[in-house]
Design a protein around this motif. Structure first.
Motif, PDB file in Angstrom:
ATOM      1  N   ILE A 203       0.218  -1.344   0.394  1.00  0.00           N
ATOM      2  CA  ILE A 203      -0.498   0.139  -0.209  1.00  0.00           C
ATOM      3  C   ILE A 203       0.288   1.039  -0.074  1.00  0.00           C
ATOM      4  O   ILE A 203       1.978   1.289   1.084  1.00  0.00           O
ATOM      5  N   THR A 204       0.983   2.443  -0.618  1.00  0.00           N
ATOM      6  CA  THR A 204       1.528   3.540  -0.553  1.00  0.00           C
ATOM      7  C   THR A 204       1.116   4.267  -0.207  1.00  0.00           C
ATOM      8  O   THR A 204       2.266   5.182  -0.513  1.00  0.00           O
ATOM      9  N   LYS A 205       0.181   4.525  -0.270  1.00  0.00           N
ATOM     10  CA  LYS A 205      -0.146   6.203   0.827  1.00  0.00           C
ATOM     11  C   LYS A 205      -1.459   5.170   1.764  1.00  0.00           C
ATOM     12  O   LYS A 205      -1.873   4.243   1.542  1.00  0.00           O
ATOM     13  N   ALA A 206      -1.746   6.084   2.663  1.00  0.00           N
ATOM     14  CA  ALA A 206      -2.717   6.128   3.876  1.00  0.00           C
ATOM     15  C   ALA A 206      -3.949   5.723   3.275  1.00  0.00           C
ATOM     16  O   ALA A 206      -4.705   6.506   2.548  1.00  0.00           O
ATOM     17  N   GLY A 207      -4.520   5.070   3.724  1.00  0.00           N
ATOM     18  CA  GLY A 207      -6.531   4.763   3.221  1.00  0.00           C
ATOM     19  C   GLY A 207      -6.490   4.057   2.524  1.00  0.00           C
ATOM     20  O   GLY A 207      -7.179   3.916   1.876  1.00  0.00           O
TER      21      GLY A 207
ATOM     22  N   PRO B  62     -12.339 -10.357  13.273  1.00  0.00           N
ATOM     23  CA  PRO B  62     -11.918  -9.156  13.637  1.00  0.00           C
ATOM     24  C   PRO B  62     -10.136  -8.824  12.791  1.00  0.00           C
ATOM     25  O   PRO B  62      -9.621 -10.284  12.320  1.00  0.00           O
ATOM     26  N   SER B  63      -9.957  -7.867  12.489  1.00  0.00           N
ATOM     27  CA  SER B  63      -8.537  -7.717  11.611  1.00  0.00           C
ATOM     28  C   SER B  63      -7.584  -7.863  13.074  1.00  0.00           C
ATOM     29  O   SER B  63      -7.196  -7.494  14.162  1.00  0.00           O
ATOM     30  N   PRO B  64      -6.471  -8.906  12.309  1.00  0.00           N
ATOM     31  CA  PRO B  64      -5.424  -8.856  12.761  1.00  0.00           C
ATOM     32  C   PRO B  64      -4.724  -7.510  12.823  1.00  0.00           C
ATOM     33  O   PRO B  64      -3.166  -7.789  12.452  1.00  0.00           O
ATOM     34  N   TYR B  65      -4.516  -6.478  12.918  1.00  0.00           N
ATOM     35  CA  TYR B  65      -4.320  -5.350  12.617  1.00  0.00           C
ATOM     36  C   TYR B  65      -2.689  -5.391  13.397  1.00  0.00           C
ATOM     37  O   TYR B  65      -2.049  -4.335  12.141  1.00  0.00           O
ATOM     38  N   HIS B  66      -2.443  -6.105  14.187  1.00  0.00           N
ATOM     39  CA  HIS B  66      -0.688  -6.442  14.444  1.00  0.00           C
ATOM     40  C   HIS B  66       0.118  -6.253  14.202  1.00  0.00           C
ATOM     41  O   HIS B  66       0.975  -6.447  14.080  1.00  0.00           O
ATOM     42  N   ALA B  67      -0.381  -7.024  13.097  1.00  0.00           N
ATOM     43  CA  ALA B  67       0.735  -8.155  12.242  1.00  0.00           C
ATOM     44  C   ALA B  67       0.784  -7.228  10.680  1.00  0.00           C
ATOM     45  O   ALA B  67       2.029  -8.064  10.320  1.00  0.00           O
ATOM     46  N   TYR B  68       0.393  -6.132  11.051  1.00  0.00           N
ATOM     47  CA  TYR B  68       0.756  -5.321   9.621  1.00  0.00           C
ATOM     48  C   TYR B  68       1.979  -4.423   8.959  1.00  0.00           C
ATOM     49  O   TYR B  68       2.419  -4.600  10.809  1.00  0.00           O
ATOM     50  N   ASN B  69       2.559  -5.259   7.869  1.00  0.00           N
ATOM     51  CA  ASN B  69       3.703  -4.097   8.277  1.00  0.00           C
ATOM     52  C   ASN B  69       3.906  -2.698   7.883  1.00  0.00           C
ATOM     53  O   ASN B  69       4.851  -1.795   8.324  1.00  0.00           O
ATOM     54  N   GLY B  70       2.493  -2.010   7.016  1.00  0.00           N
ATOM     55  CA  GLY B  70       2.621  -0.693   7.469  1.00  0.00           C
ATOM     56  C   GLY B  70       2.769  -0.623   5.478  1.00  0.00           C
ATOM     57  O   GLY B  70       2.659  -1.303   4.490  1.00  0.00           O
ATOM     58  N   VAL B  71       2.093   1.043   5.797  1.00  0.00           N
ATOM     59  CA  VAL B  71       2.500   1.334   4.324  1.00  0.00           C
ATOM     60  C   VAL B  71       4.038   1.720   4.161  1.00  0.00           C
ATOM     61  O   VAL B  71       4.812   1.880   4.670  1.00  0.00           O
TER      62      VAL B  71
ATOM     63  N   PRO C  86     -16.692 -23.650  -9.302  1.00  0.00           N
ATOM     64  CA  PRO C  86     -15.580 -22.803  -8.734  1.00  0.00           C
ATOM     65  C   PRO C  86     -15.265 -21.626  -9.437  1.00  0.00           C
ATOM     66  O   PRO C  86     -16.232 -20.549  -9.345  1.00  0.00           O
ATOM     67  N   GLY C  87     -14.704 -20.825  -8.409  1.00  0.00           N
ATOM     68  CA  GLY C  87     -13.844 -19.360  -8.781  1.00  0.00           C
ATOM     69  C   GLY C  87     -12.461 -19.298  -8.691  1.00  0.00           C
ATOM     70  O   GLY C  87     -11.601 -20.172  -7.977  1.00  0.00           O
ATOM     71  N   GLY C  88     -12.327 -18.251  -9.258  1.00  0.00           N
ATOM     72  CA  GLY C  88     -10.782 -17.656  -9.947  1.00  0.00           C
ATOM     73  C   GLY C  88     -10.794 -17.332  -8.452  1.00  0.00           C
ATOM     74  O   GLY C  88     -11.071 -16.275  -7.296  1.00  0.00           O
ATOM     75  N   LEU C  89      -8.655 -16.396  -8.040  1.00  0.00           N
ATOM     76  CA  LEU C  89      -8.664 -15.270  -6.943  1.00  0.00           C
ATOM     77  C   LEU C  89      -8.736 -14.142  -8.032  1.00  0.00           C
ATOM     78  O   LEU C  89      -8.328 -14.077  -9.009  1.00  0.00           O
ATOM     79  N   LYS C  90      -9.520 -14.027  -7.213  1.00  0.00           N
ATOM     80  CA  LYS C  90      -9.516 -12.107  -7.717  1.00  0.00           C
ATOM     81  C   LYS C  90      -8.508 -10.937  -6.544  1.00  0.00           C
ATOM     82  O   LYS C  90      -8.820 -11.038  -5.687  1.00  0.00           O
ATOM     83  N   LEU C  91      -8.787 -10.068  -7.142  1.00  0.00           N
ATOM     84  CA  LEU C  91      -8.064  -8.402  -6.838  1.00  0.00           C
ATOM     85  C   LEU C  91      -8.460  -8.152  -7.192  1.00  0.00           C
ATOM     86  O   LEU C  91      -9.175  -7.671  -8.449  1.00  0.00           O
ATOM     87  N   GLN C  92      -9.278  -6.931  -6.828  1.00  0.00           N
ATOM     88  CA  GLN C  92      -9.978  -5.860  -6.299  1.00  0.00           C
ATOM     89  C   GLN C  92      -9.357  -4.590  -6.859  1.00  0.00           C
ATOM     90  O   GLN C  92      -8.375  -4.064  -6.085  1.00  0.00           O
ATOM     91  N   ALA C  93     -10.226  -4.018  -7.540  1.00  0.00           N
ATOM     92  CA  ALA C  93      -9.643  -2.242  -8.466  1.00  0.00           C
ATOM     93  C   ALA C  93     -10.681  -1.539  -7.423  1.00  0.00           C
ATOM     94  O   ALA C  93     -11.359  -1.635  -7.223  1.00  0.00           O
ATOM     95  N   GLU C  94      -9.808  -0.549  -6.352  1.00  0.00           N
ATOM     96  CA  GLU C  94     -10.859   0.783  -5.094  1.00  0.00           C
ATOM     97  C   GLU C  94     -10.568   1.881  -6.003  1.00  0.00           C
ATOM     98  O   GLU C  94     -10.837   2.598  -5.347  1.00  0.00           O
ATOM     99  N   GLY C  95      -9.633   1.892  -7.032  1.00  0.00           N
ATOM    100  CA  GLY C  95      -8.802   3.274  -6.819  1.00  0.00           C
ATOM    101  C   GLY C  95      -8.044   4.194  -6.934  1.00  0.00           C
ATOM    102  O   GLY C  95      -7.256   5.218  -6.335  1.00  0.00           O
ATOM    103  N   HIS C  96      -7.446   3.199  -6.173  1.00  0.00           N
ATOM    104  CA  HIS C  96      -6.011   3.269  -4.594  1.00  0.00           C
ATOM    105  C   HIS C  96      -4.888   3.004  -5.082  1.00  0.00           C
ATOM    106  O   HIS C  96      -4.768   1.204  -6.154  1.00  0.00           O
TER     107      HIS C  96
END
Length: 256
Positions: A113-117, A150-159, A225-235
């Motif tokens: 993730i390049t920018k906050a949010g 819940p989000s395991p946010y503690h494991a996140y490496n960050g932006v 069955p379904g594929g692995l999908k990656l989401q585009a959110e404009g970020h």
């Protein structure tokens, strides 16, 4: 000559086995034997193995407009999910999905993730989202099985740093057309086990989110069955080092 007892030898072998397993998760993990690479940093592989998801909100057209860019924290390249058709956060407008579809599998995905949010998402079987969202620590937040854990946010490496998801997923099971076993997943986030054998109750986000999202409010899961999908959110969320190994899990157990 050093002599080990049976107990000591078992302990040494066990530690060795644990180390070997742990070495197979985390940022930079190489594909397992018999796994197929789905993104190696090349435009060629992006266009060969992925396509836009043809959901009700699709606004993009082939060829895929996700750009391959220089890795901001490495020597290689990555793909940027910021497709112009998804500007403003229109999920489903330009999401990409593997052309190959899956039931049970082991997958590895790395994101940056390049920018906050920054916002995106990794979808198992093009149904069940593992959230990619900087700053959100709720059940809708980073590394949550969305609205299920819940989000395991503690494991996140960050932006500005690479992060990794290592996943084993088991598809829903049906008998005579009826759901008898819910889908299930185990997730390592940056090498830390954060969800173990978690059953998933439904597809969240409505018909624009993924397969079956419009069936009975997302509760009408089917056996497709379904594929692995990656989401585009404009970020500007980047992806690299994506590989999948197909599995056939007889028992409802995804722990690894």
């Amino acid at each position: 000559m050093r002599i080990y007892s049976i107990t000591s030898l078992f302990f040494v072998l066990s530690i060795g086995f644990i180390s070997q397993v742990q070495a197979q998760v985390g940022v930079g993990t190489k594909p397992l034997k018999d796994a197929e690479v789905y993104f190696d940093g090349s435009e060629k592989m992006l266009h060969e193995k992925w396509t836009y998801w043809k959901g009700p909100r699709l606004a993009a057209s082939l060829p895929i407009k996700w750009k391959v860019v220089k890795d901001p924290a490495g020597n290689g390249t990555a793909m940027n999910s910021n497709d112009p058709s998804a500007a403003g956060g229109k999920y489903g407008a330009a999401d990409i999905v593997t052309k190959k579809e899956f039931r049970d599998f082991r997958a590895h995905v790395e994101f940056y993730i390049t920018k906050a949010g920054g916002n995106s998402g990794v979808y198992l079987q093009n149904r069940y989202e593992i959230q990619v969202l900087d700053g959100d620590t709720t059940s809708h937040g980073m590394a949550a099985l969305i609205n299920e854990t819940p989000s395991p946010y503690h494991a996140y490496n960050g932006v500005g740093k690479w992060n990794s998801y290592d996943i084993v997923f088991r598809a829903a099971r049906f008998k005579d057309g009826k759901l008898v076993e819910k889908p299930m997943a185990t997730l390592y986030f940056n090498g830390k086990k954060v969800h173990t054998n978690h059953s998933i109750s439904q597809v969240w986000g409505g018909p624009n989110s993924g397969i079956d999202g419009g069936n009975d409010g997302g509760k009408g899961i089917t056996d497709k069955p379904g594929g692995l999908k990656l989401q585009a959110e404009g970020h500007d969320v980047l992806y690299r080092n994506i590989w999948i190994k197909e599995l056939d899990l007889k028992e409802p157990n995804t722990d690894f």
